[in-house]
Scaffold this motif. Structure first.
Motif, PDB file in Angstrom:
ATOM      1  N   GLN A   1       0.743  -1.251  -0.034  1.00 46.87           N
ATOM      2  CA  GLN A   1      -0.236   0.034   0.113  1.00 46.87           C
ATOM      3  C   GLN A   1       0.817   1.296   0.145  1.00 46.87           C
ATOM      4  OE1 GLN A   1      -3.099  -0.013   2.664  1.00 46.87           O
ATOM      5  NE2 GLN A   1      -3.147  -2.129   3.109  1.00 46.87           N
ATOM      6  N   ILE A   2       0.370   2.440  -0.712  1.00 49.62           N
ATOM      7  CA  ILE A   2       0.907   3.575  -0.693  1.00 49.62           C
ATOM      8  C   ILE A   2      -0.269   4.478  -0.477  1.00 49.62           C
ATOM      9  CG2 ILE A   2       2.094   5.572  -1.993  1.00 49.62           C
ATOM     10  CD1 ILE A   2       3.708   3.353  -3.553  1.00 49.62           C
ATOM     11  N   PHE A   3      -0.248   5.302   0.584  1.00 47.97           N
ATOM     12  CA  PHE A   3      -1.344   6.169   0.659  1.00 47.97           C
ATOM     13  C   PHE A   3      -0.785   7.539   0.999  1.00 47.97           C
ATOM     14  CE2 PHE A   3      -0.232   4.527   5.394  1.00 47.97           C
ATOM     15  CZ  PHE A   3      -0.175   5.955   5.960  1.00 47.97           C
ATOM     16  N   PHE A   4      -2.062   8.743   1.082  1.00 44.56           N
ATOM     17  CA  PHE A   4      -1.597  10.016   0.896  1.00 44.56           C
ATOM     18  C   PHE A   4      -1.603  10.374   2.455  1.00 44.56           C
ATOM     19  CE2 PHE A   4      -4.119   8.985  -3.015  1.00 44.56           C
ATOM     20  CZ  PHE A   4      -3.100   9.138  -3.685  1.00 44.56           C
ATOM     21  N   THR A   5      -0.665  11.333   2.844  1.00 42.54           N
ATOM     22  CA  THR A   5      -0.860  12.170   4.081  1.00 42.54           C
ATOM     23  C   THR A   5      -2.049  12.722   4.105  1.00 42.54           C
ATOM     24  OG1 THR A   5       1.567  12.563   3.888  1.00 42.54           O
ATOM     25  CG2 THR A   5       0.491  13.758   5.488  1.00 42.54           C
ATOM     26  N   GLU A   6      -2.732  13.566   3.320  1.00 41.40           N
ATOM     27  CA  GLU A   6      -3.769  14.299   3.143  1.00 41.40           C
ATOM     28  C   GLU A   6      -5.168  13.321   3.500  1.00 41.40           C
ATOM     29  OE1 GLU A   6      -0.712  16.252   0.772  1.00 41.40           O
ATOM     30  OE2 GLU A   6      -1.426  14.053   0.559  1.00 41.40           O
ATOM     31  N   LYS A   7      -4.931  12.094   3.215  1.00 40.68           N
ATOM     32  CA  LYS A   7      -6.151  11.188   3.548  1.00 40.68           C
ATOM     33  C   LYS A   7      -5.441  10.188   4.745  1.00 40.68           C
ATOM     34  CE  LYS A   7      -8.378  11.170  -0.936  1.00 40.68           C
ATOM     35  NZ  LYS A   7      -8.558  10.475  -1.986  1.00 40.68           N
ATOM     36  N   PHE A   8      -4.744  10.658   5.684  1.00 43.80           N
ATOM     37  CA  PHE A   8      -3.900   9.886   6.737  1.00 43.80           C
ATOM     38  C   PHE A   8      -4.801   8.814   7.234  1.00 43.80           C
ATOM     39  CE2 PHE A   8      -1.927   8.754  10.628  1.00 43.80           C
ATOM     40  CZ  PHE A   8      -0.509   8.574  10.152  1.00 43.80           C
ATOM     41  N   ASN A   9      -5.807   9.266   8.089  1.00 44.54           N
ATOM     42  CA  ASN A   9      -6.690   8.064   8.836  1.00 44.54           C
ATOM     43  C   ASN A   9      -7.089   7.162   8.084  1.00 44.54           C
ATOM     44  OD1 ASN A   9      -5.926  10.121  10.885  1.00 44.54           O
ATOM     45  ND2 ASN A   9      -8.171  10.277  11.585  1.00 44.54           N
ATOM     46  N   GLU A  10      -7.607   7.259   6.901  1.00 41.34           N
ATOM     47  CA  GLU A  10      -8.100   6.153   5.971  1.00 41.34           C
ATOM     48  C   GLU A  10      -7.049   5.207   5.549  1.00 41.34           C
ATOM     49  OE1 GLU A  10      -9.716   6.222   1.347  1.00 41.34           O
ATOM     50  OE2 GLU A  10     -10.377   8.016   2.672  1.00 41.34           O
ATOM     51  N   GLY A  11      -6.175   5.807   5.037  1.00 38.54           N
ATOM     52  CA  GLY A  11      -4.839   5.029   4.612  1.00 38.54           C
ATOM     53  C   GLY A  11      -4.167   4.404   5.490  1.00 38.54           C
ATOM     54  N   MET A  12      -3.918   4.802   6.829  1.00 39.31           N
ATOM     55  CA  MET A  12      -3.179   4.260   7.869  1.00 39.31           C
ATOM     56  C   MET A  12      -3.911   3.042   8.427  1.00 39.31           C
ATOM     57  SD  MET A  12      -0.107   4.358   9.475  1.00 39.31           S
ATOM     58  CE  MET A  12       0.174   2.681   9.955  1.00 39.31           C
ATOM     59  N   GLN A  13      -5.445   3.357   8.585  1.00 38.80           N
ATOM     60  CA  GLN A  13      -6.222   2.380   8.896  1.00 38.80           C
ATOM     61  C   GLN A  13      -6.159   1.094   7.991  1.00 38.80           C
ATOM     62  OE1 GLN A  13      -7.845   2.779  12.140  1.00 38.80           O
ATOM     63  NE2 GLN A  13      -7.590   0.687  11.909  1.00 38.80           N
ATOM     64  N   LYS A  14      -6.346   1.421   6.826  1.00 37.18           N
ATOM     65  CA  LYS A  14      -6.281   0.303   5.817  1.00 37.18           C
ATOM     66  C   LYS A  14      -4.858  -0.670   5.942  1.00 37.18           C
ATOM     67  CE  LYS A  14      -8.907   2.134   1.884  1.00 37.18           C
ATOM     68  NZ  LYS A  14      -8.941   2.538   0.493  1.00 37.18           N
ATOM     69  N   VAL A  15      -3.972  -0.085   6.319  1.00 36.63           N
ATOM     70  CA  VAL A  15      -2.565  -0.820   6.425  1.00 36.63           C
ATOM     71  C   VAL A  15      -2.751  -1.698   7.607  1.00 36.63           C
ATOM     72  CG1 VAL A  15      -0.188  -0.600   7.106  1.00 36.63           C
ATOM     73  CG2 VAL A  15      -1.082   0.986   5.467  1.00 36.63           C
ATOM     74  N   LEU A  16      -3.268  -1.184   8.827  1.00 38.13           N
ATOM     75  CA  LEU A  16      -3.326  -1.748  10.148  1.00 38.13           C
ATOM     76  C   LEU A  16      -4.384  -2.967   9.930  1.00 38.13           C
ATOM     77  CD1 LEU A  16      -3.474   1.388  12.363  1.00 38.13           C
ATOM     78  CD2 LEU A  16      -1.891  -0.476  12.458  1.00 38.13           C
ATOM     79  N   ASP A  17      -5.463  -2.518   9.092  1.00 37.14           N
ATOM     80  CA  ASP A  17      -6.534  -3.582   9.003  1.00 37.14           C
ATOM     81  C   ASP A  17      -5.876  -4.874   8.225  1.00 37.14           C
ATOM     82  OD1 ASP A  17      -8.045  -2.333  10.243  1.00 37.14           O
ATOM     83  OD2 ASP A  17      -9.274  -1.381   8.513  1.00 37.14           O
TER      84      ASP A  17
END
Length: 272
Positions: A176-192
Motif C-alpha cells: 500500500q501507498i497512501f496520502f498524508t492528506e487522507k492519513f486516517n483512512e490510509g493508515m487504517q487500511k494498512v493496520l487492517d
C-alpha cells in the motif's frame, strides 16, 4: 541488498519505508503502539529499541528477511510536493530544532551567505520576508539535487520517488501507498491488513508533529510562495512525484491527490 530508511515492528507485522516530511513521526508511533500498547516516550526517531530500523545493525537481517519473504505488510506514505517542500523550509531552514539549535549546524549561515536567504530568529519573532526567502531556498534545494552542490541533497527535500525507489530496487514490494492528506483512512487500511499484537484505532491517535512550534508559522497560502520560476524549479525537482502520486501541479492550493496511486505503475517505473 539494503533497505535504508525502513522500519519494521518487532512482531514483523508492518514494514514502513520512511519518507521525511510525510507524517513519519506519527506513523512510527503507531507502529510502536501496535506492538507495545503504548507510545514511545520522546521522538520516535530517537528510539533505539522497540522498533526495528535499518540504521540499527542488529535489525538489518530481520528487516531483510521480513521484507523479502513478504511476511510484513509493506507500505509508505506520500505528500503533496508543494506542501512538502514548504514544510521542509519552515522546519529545517527557518525553524529551531528540538535540541534548541539550527538544523545541521553551519548549513543555515552558509545558505544565508550564498543565496541571500533570511530566516529570522525567536528574538525577532521570526520576522522576515517568507516568500522571498523560500524562493531562494528552492533555488538552493534544486542546486543540491541537480548538481549536488554546495552540498549533497538533504533527505527532507529530495524527491519522494527517490526514497521510495530504493525499497523496490533492492527487492521489496509495497502492498500500500497512501496520502498524508487522507492519513486516517490510509493508515487504517494498512493496520487492517496486518496482524498486529495490539489493535489501533487511528482516529484516536494523537498527531506527533515533531517540528511543530519550533519556528515561524506560514503566513500565506501555498500558491503565494510559488511564482512561475518557483513552479518551474518544483517541476524540475519533483516531476516524477507529481506524476506517480497523482498530485495537482497546476494548482498549488489544491493539496489533494487527483486519483489513487497505481502500485503496478510505481513498481514498474521506480524498479528500473
Amino acid at each position: 541488498m539494503a533497505f535504508p530508511g525502513t522500519w519494521l515492528t518487532e512482531s514483523e507485522s508492518i514494514a514502513y519505508r520512511v519518507v521525511p516530511k510525510c507524517a513519519c513521526s506519527t506513523i512510527g508511533q503507531i507502529m510502536y503502539y501496535s506492538d507495545h500498547g503504548r507510545y514511545f516516550d520522546g521522538d520516535i526517531h530517537d528510539s533505539t529499541s522497540g522498533l526495528h530500523k535499518w540504521n540499527q545493525e542488529d535489525s538489518q537481517p530481520i528487516i531483510d528477511r521480513a521484507v523479502k519473504s513478504r511476511k510484513a505488510v509493506s507500505f509508505t506514505c506520500v505528500r503533496n510536493p508543494y506542501s512538502r517542500i514548504l514544510s521542509s523550509f519552515f522546519d529545517k531552514i527557518a525553524g529551531i530544532q528540538r535540541n534548541g539549535k539550527r538544523y545541521r549546524g553551519n548549513l543555515i549561515p552558509q545558505i544565508v551567505q550564498r543565496y541571500g536567504i533570511e530566516v529570522g530568529s525567536p528574538e525577532d519573532n521570526f520576522d522576515f520576508d517568507q516568500v522571498a526567502s523560500f524562493r531562494r531556498f528552492l533555488l538552493f534545494a534544486r542546486d543540491t539535487i541537480r548538481w549536488r552542490r554546495p552540498m549533497e541533497p538533504d533527505i527532507h527535500w529530495s524527491a519522494m520517488s527517490g526514497h521510495i525507489a530504493t525499497f523496490i530496487v533492492n527487492g521489496g514490494r509495497y502492498d500500500q501507498i497512501f496520502f498524508t492528506e487522507k492519513f486516517n483512512e490510509g493508515m487504517q487500511k494498512v493496520l487492517d491488513a496486518a496482524e498486529t499484537p495490539v489493535k489501533v484505532d487511528v482516529n484516536a491517535v494523537p498527531r506527533f508533529n515533531e517540528s511543530e512550534g519550533h519556528g515561524p508559522k506560514r503566513a500565506h497560502k501555498v500558491s503565494d510562495y510559488f511564482d512561475d520560476l518557483s513552479r518551474h524549479l518544483v517541476w524540475e525537482i519533483y516531476k516524477k512525484d507529481f506524476q506517480l502520486f497523482r498530485y495537482d501541479f497546476d494548482d498549488p492550493d489544491n493539496k489533494m491527490p487527483k486519483g489513487e496511486v497505481d502500485l503496478d505503475e510505481v513498481h514498474a517505473k521506480l524498479g528500473r
